[in-house]
Design a protein around this motif. Structure first.
Motif, PDB file in Angstrom:
ATOM      1  N   ASN A 153       0.825  -1.205   0.000  1.00  0.00           N
ATOM      2  CA  ASN A 153       0.000   0.000   0.000  1.00  0.00           C
ATOM      3  C   ASN A 153       0.863   1.260   0.000  1.00  0.00           C
ATOM      4  OD1 ASN A 153      -2.614   1.497   0.411  1.00  0.00           O
ATOM      5  ND2 ASN A 153      -1.589   2.037   2.316  1.00  0.00           N
ATOM      6  N   ILE A 154       1.893   1.285   0.844  1.00  0.00           N
ATOM      7  CA  ILE A 154       2.759   2.460   0.900  1.00  0.00           C
ATOM      8  C   ILE A 154       3.566   2.590  -0.387  1.00  0.00           C
ATOM      9  CG2 ILE A 154       4.693   3.540   2.116  1.00  0.00           C
ATOM     10  CD1 ILE A 154       3.687   2.272   4.681  1.00  0.00           C
ATOM     11  N   PHE A 155       4.059   1.470  -0.899  1.00  0.00           N
ATOM     12  CA  PHE A 155       4.839   1.515  -2.141  1.00  0.00           C
ATOM     13  C   PHE A 155       3.983   2.023  -3.301  1.00  0.00           C
ATOM     14  CE2 PHE A 155       6.563  -0.571  -5.996  1.00  0.00           C
ATOM     15  CZ  PHE A 155       7.813   0.049  -6.021  1.00  0.00           C
ATOM     16  N   ALA A 156       2.706   1.628  -3.335  1.00  0.00           N
ATOM     17  CA  ALA A 156       1.814   2.075  -4.407  1.00  0.00           C
ATOM     18  C   ALA A 156       1.636   3.585  -4.380  1.00  0.00           C
ATOM     19  CB  ALA A 156       0.465   1.374  -4.288  1.00  0.00           C
ATOM     20  N   MET A 157       1.707   4.197  -3.185  1.00  0.00           N
ATOM     21  CA  MET A 157       1.522   5.634  -3.078  1.00  0.00           C
ATOM     22  C   MET A 157       2.671   6.415  -3.709  1.00  0.00           C
ATOM     23  SD  MET A 157      -1.375   5.676  -1.788  1.00  0.00           S
ATOM     24  CE  MET A 157      -1.593   7.443  -1.585  1.00  0.00           C
ATOM     25  N   VAL A 158       3.806   5.754  -3.912  1.00  0.00           N
ATOM     26  CA  VAL A 158       4.933   6.414  -4.597  1.00  0.00           C
ATOM     27  C   VAL A 158       4.520   6.850  -5.995  1.00  0.00           C
ATOM     28  CG1 VAL A 158       7.282   6.083  -5.484  1.00  0.00           C
ATOM     29  CG2 VAL A 158       6.643   5.132  -3.258  1.00  0.00           C
ATOM     30  N   PHE A 159       3.617   6.100  -6.597  1.00  0.00           N
ATOM     31  CA  PHE A 159       3.226   6.347  -7.987  1.00  0.00           C
ATOM     32  C   PHE A 159       1.975   7.207  -8.104  1.00  0.00           C
ATOM     33  CE2 PHE A 159       5.418   2.274  -7.640  1.00  0.00           C
ATOM     34  CZ  PHE A 159       6.471   2.474  -8.540  1.00  0.00           C
ATOM     35  N   SER A 160       1.554   7.817  -6.998  1.00  0.00           N
ATOM     36  CA  SER A 160       0.410   8.733  -7.073  1.00  0.00           C
ATOM     37  C   SER A 160       0.727   9.906  -7.987  1.00  0.00           C
ATOM     38  CB  SER A 160       0.065   9.261  -5.671  1.00  0.00           C
ATOM     39  OG  SER A 160      -0.330   8.227  -4.822  1.00  0.00           O
ATOM     40  N   PRO A 161      -0.178  10.296  -8.873  1.00  0.00           N
ATOM     41  CA  PRO A 161       0.062  11.446  -9.755  1.00  0.00           C
ATOM     42  C   PRO A 161       0.392  12.696  -8.954  1.00  0.00           C
ATOM     43  CG  PRO A 161      -1.907  10.239 -10.427  1.00  0.00           C
ATOM     44  CD  PRO A 161      -1.499   9.665  -9.111  1.00  0.00           C
ATOM     45  N   ASP A 162       1.452  13.387  -9.366  1.00  0.00           N
ATOM     46  CA  ASP A 162       1.886  14.562  -8.593  1.00  0.00           C
ATOM     47  C   ASP A 162       1.127  15.826  -8.961  1.00  0.00           C
ATOM     48  OD1 ASP A 162       2.966  15.372 -11.045  1.00  0.00           O
ATOM     49  OD2 ASP A 162       4.972  14.669 -10.537  1.00  0.00           O
ATOM     50  N   GLY A 163       0.277  15.753  -9.990  1.00  0.00           N
ATOM     51  CA  GLY A 163      -0.522  16.917 -10.377  1.00  0.00           C
ATOM     52  C   GLY A 163       0.313  18.083 -10.881  1.00  0.00           C
ATOM     53  N   GLY A 164       1.567  17.788 -11.277  1.00  0.00           N
ATOM     54  CA  GLY A 164       2.440  18.848 -11.767  1.00  0.00           C
ATOM     55  C   GLY A 164       2.906  19.804 -10.682  1.00  0.00           C
ATOM     56  N   THR A 165       2.837  19.361  -9.421  1.00  0.00           N
ATOM     57  CA  THR A 165       3.224  20.217  -8.298  1.00  0.00           C
ATOM     58  C   THR A 165       4.570  19.782  -7.727  1.00  0.00           C
ATOM     59  OG1 THR A 165       2.117  18.833  -6.646  1.00  0.00           O
ATOM     60  CG2 THR A 165       0.795  20.539  -7.709  1.00  0.00           C
ATOM     61  N   TYR A 166       5.243  20.715  -7.071  1.00  0.00           N
ATOM     62  CA  TYR A 166       6.529  20.386  -6.440  1.00  0.00           C
ATOM     63  C   TYR A 166       6.325  19.483  -5.228  1.00  0.00           C
ATOM     64  CZ  TYR A 166       8.626  24.003  -9.382  1.00  0.00           C
ATOM     65  OH  TYR A 166       9.056  24.732 -10.455  1.00  0.00           O
ATOM     66  N   ARG A 167       5.270  19.729  -4.469  1.00  0.00           N
ATOM     67  CA  ARG A 167       5.029  18.903  -3.283  1.00  0.00           C
ATOM     68  C   ARG A 167       4.663  17.475  -3.688  1.00  0.00           C
ATOM     69  NH1 ARG A 167       0.466  21.699  -4.239  1.00  0.00           N
ATOM     70  NH2 ARG A 167      -1.586  20.727  -3.924  1.00  0.00           N
ATOM     71  N   GLY A 168       3.990  17.340  -4.827  1.00  0.00           N
ATOM     72  CA  GLY A 168       3.668  16.007  -5.328  1.00  0.00           C
ATOM     73  C   GLY A 168       4.911  15.244  -5.733  1.00  0.00           C
TER      74      GLY A 168
ATOM     75  N   LEU B 263      -0.952  14.303   4.662  1.00  0.00           N
ATOM     76  CA  LEU B 263      -1.652  15.583   4.538  1.00  0.00           C
ATOM     77  C   LEU B 263      -1.261  16.296   3.260  1.00  0.00           C
ATOM     78  CD1 LEU B 263      -1.638  17.138   8.133  1.00  0.00           C
ATOM     79  CD2 LEU B 263      -3.648  16.609   6.730  1.00  0.00           C
ATOM     80  N   ALA B 264       0.047  16.305   2.975  1.00  0.00           N
ATOM     81  CA  ALA B 264       0.528  16.924   1.738  1.00  0.00           C
ATOM     82  C   ALA B 264      -0.011  16.185   0.523  1.00  0.00           C
ATOM     83  CB  ALA B 264       2.060  16.942   1.723  1.00  0.00           C
ATOM     84  N   LEU B 265      -0.060  14.856   0.626  1.00  0.00           N
ATOM     85  CA  LEU B 265      -0.543  14.050  -0.489  1.00  0.00           C
ATOM     86  C   LEU B 265      -2.019  14.325  -0.767  1.00  0.00           C
ATOM     87  CD1 LEU B 265       0.768  11.792  -2.283  1.00  0.00           C
ATOM     88  CD2 LEU B 265      -0.462  10.163  -0.859  1.00  0.00           C
ATOM     89  N   LEU B 266      -2.811  14.447   0.293  1.00  0.00           N
ATOM     90  CA  LEU B 266      -4.246  14.668   0.131  1.00  0.00           C
ATOM     91  C   LEU B 266      -4.572  16.062  -0.378  1.00  0.00           C
ATOM     92  CD1 LEU B 266      -5.565  12.876   3.344  1.00  0.00           C
ATOM     93  CD2 LEU B 266      -5.731  12.069   0.989  1.00  0.00           C
ATOM     94  N   SER B 267      -3.587  16.963  -0.339  1.00  0.00           N
ATOM     95  CA  SER B 267      -3.818  18.308  -0.863  1.00  0.00           C
ATOM     96  C   SER B 267      -3.666  18.361  -2.382  1.00  0.00           C
ATOM     97  CB  SER B 267      -2.838  19.302  -0.222  1.00  0.00           C
ATOM     98  OG  SER B 267      -1.520  19.104  -0.703  1.00  0.00           O
ATOM     99  N   LEU B 268      -3.212  17.263  -2.988  1.00  0.00           N
ATOM    100  CA  LEU B 268      -2.997  17.233  -4.431  1.00  0.00           C
ATOM    101  C   LEU B 268      -4.335  17.174  -5.174  1.00  0.00           C
ATOM    102  CD1 LEU B 268      -0.024  14.707  -4.623  1.00  0.00           C
ATOM    103  CD2 LEU B 268       0.079  17.191  -4.854  1.00  0.00           C
ATOM    104  N   PRO B 269      -4.365  17.659  -6.417  1.00  0.00           N
ATOM    105  CA  PRO B 269      -5.612  17.636  -7.197  1.00  0.00           C
ATOM    106  C   PRO B 269      -6.174  16.231  -7.381  1.00  0.00           C
ATOM    107  CG  PRO B 269      -3.972  19.043  -8.247  1.00  0.00           C
ATOM    108  CD  PRO B 269      -3.267  18.333  -7.140  1.00  0.00           C
ATOM    109  N   THR B 270      -5.312  15.209  -7.324  1.00  0.00           N
ATOM    110  CA  THR B 270      -5.756  13.825  -7.504  1.00  0.00           C
ATOM    111  C   THR B 270      -6.775  13.425  -6.454  1.00  0.00           C
ATOM    112  OG1 THR B 270      -3.525  13.336  -8.279  1.00  0.00           O
ATOM    113  CG2 THR B 270      -4.940  11.458  -7.792  1.00  0.00           C
ATOM    114  N   PHE B 271      -6.625  13.947  -5.229  1.00  0.00           N
ATOM    115  CA  PHE B 271      -7.502  13.572  -4.128  1.00  0.00           C
ATOM    116  C   PHE B 271      -8.542  14.656  -3.892  1.00  0.00           C
ATOM    117  CE2 PHE B 271      -3.454  11.481  -3.564  1.00  0.00           C
ATOM    118  CZ  PHE B 271      -3.827  10.169  -3.303  1.00  0.00           C
ATOM    119  N   ASP B 272      -9.286  14.964  -4.939  1.00  0.00           N
ATOM    120  CA  ASP B 272     -10.295  16.015  -4.876  1.00  0.00           C
ATOM    121  C   ASP B 272     -11.578  15.456  -4.274  1.00  0.00           C
ATOM    122  OD1 ASP B 272     -11.687  18.333  -5.196  1.00  0.00           O
ATOM    123  OD2 ASP B 272     -12.003  18.093  -7.345  1.00  0.00           O
TER     124      ASP B 272
END
Length: 285
Positions: A110-125, A176-185
């Motif tokens: 589960n944690i490894f899969a989160m590495v591949f979450s779309p970054d939404g073109g953001t630096y934090r992503g 928290l930073a991850l959930l702020s990405l556009p992917t997790f709208d």
């Protein structure tokens, strides 16, 4: 995390937050005192979702991934924990090694899969990928300390021993930073971190503080993530038309400015823990 160009309806935000809190409170009660009822509820929802998904003719990649996530969390996640908790002590001891391996694989995957979450073109992503990998390495080190026998059950409570409190807080900041990405709208996940941490404290006290506080995070997070995912799949809509006022949402650059310093701090803590563990593990082995 917006649902309109103006921002988020405050009434809709309060409604979703209230539903999330009530649902998590109910699940916590059932997990602590009525696990058989919770198991029936889990399997009923999983079966209903499976039937609906099978007969749905308007499937798309996002819905397919959502269904896969729901099945991984419901019958294969929380459901598996509840089934094992229902075993007798003798049977739990006999199969605990295999169950620990199952849980370890699920957590690491589960944690490894989160590495591949779309970054939404953001630096934090982009930075989140490195933080996630660091957290994964740290967790694997902690699992190694326990020789990968990471789980146990006591009075029906699921205990996971390989996530120290510092790791839990770093993971919370990362997510928290991850959930702020556009992917997790989604409004459903706004309370994910505070609810997981609060529930960890609640379970700790309900179990009479029999183990360290951080031992309860695995159970708490499983309950909260599963509950919020179900609410995302079966949202409880308000019985009224949401109207203003709005809560303004920040731009992606503003979110970057908030979370990048936090991520860098977390990454520094993670690296320090990794190198400290490395020297400890080298000495022990």
């Amino acid at each position: 995390m917006m649902n309109s160009e103006l921002g988020i309806h405050l009434t809709l935000l309060l409604w979703n937050s209230s539903i999330a809190i009530l649902a998590v409170a109910l699940v916590c009660y059932l997990a602590s005192y009525r696990q058989s009822i919770l198991f029936l509820l889990v399997m009923t929802i999983a079966l209903l979702a499976g039937i609906q998904f099978t007969y749905d003719t308007h499937q798309n990649p996002i819905k397919i991934m959502g269904f896969i996530k729901l099945m991984l969390l419901l019958p294969l996640g929380l459901g598996a924990v509840l089934v094992f908790a229902s075993f007798s002590e003798d049977k739990q001891q006999r199969f605990l090694v295999w169950f620990s391996r199952y849980i370890n694989f699920a957590v690491v995957a589960n944690i490894f899969a989160m590495v591949f979450s779309p970054d939404g073109g953001t630096y934090r992503g982009f930075l989140s990928r490195f933080v996630c990998l660091g957290l994964l390495v740290w967790l694997l080190q902690e699992m190694t300390k326990e020789r990968f026998q990471t789980t146990l059950f006591d009075r029906g409570f699921f205990i996971f021993r390989s996530s120290p409190l510092q790791w839990v807080y770093c993971h919370a900041a990362y997510r928290l930073a991850l959930l702020s990405l556009p992917t997790f709208d989604s409004l459903q996940y706004l309370l994910l971190e505070p609810l997981s941490l609060i529930l960890m404290f609640v379970l700790y006290h309900l179990h009479k503080k029999r183990y360290f506080l951080h031992y309860y995070f695995g159970f708490a997070d499983t309950l909260v993530v599963t509950t919020l995912t179900v609410l995302t799949w079966y949202p409880i809509l308000p019985p009224f038309e949401p109207k203003g006022p709005y809560v303004s949402s920040l731009t992606q650059n503003q979110w970057d400015m908030i979370f990048i310093p936090i991520q860098l701090t977390v990454f520094g803590i993670v690296l320090r823990a990794i190198f400290k563990n490395r020297s400890t593990l080298t000495t022990n082995w």
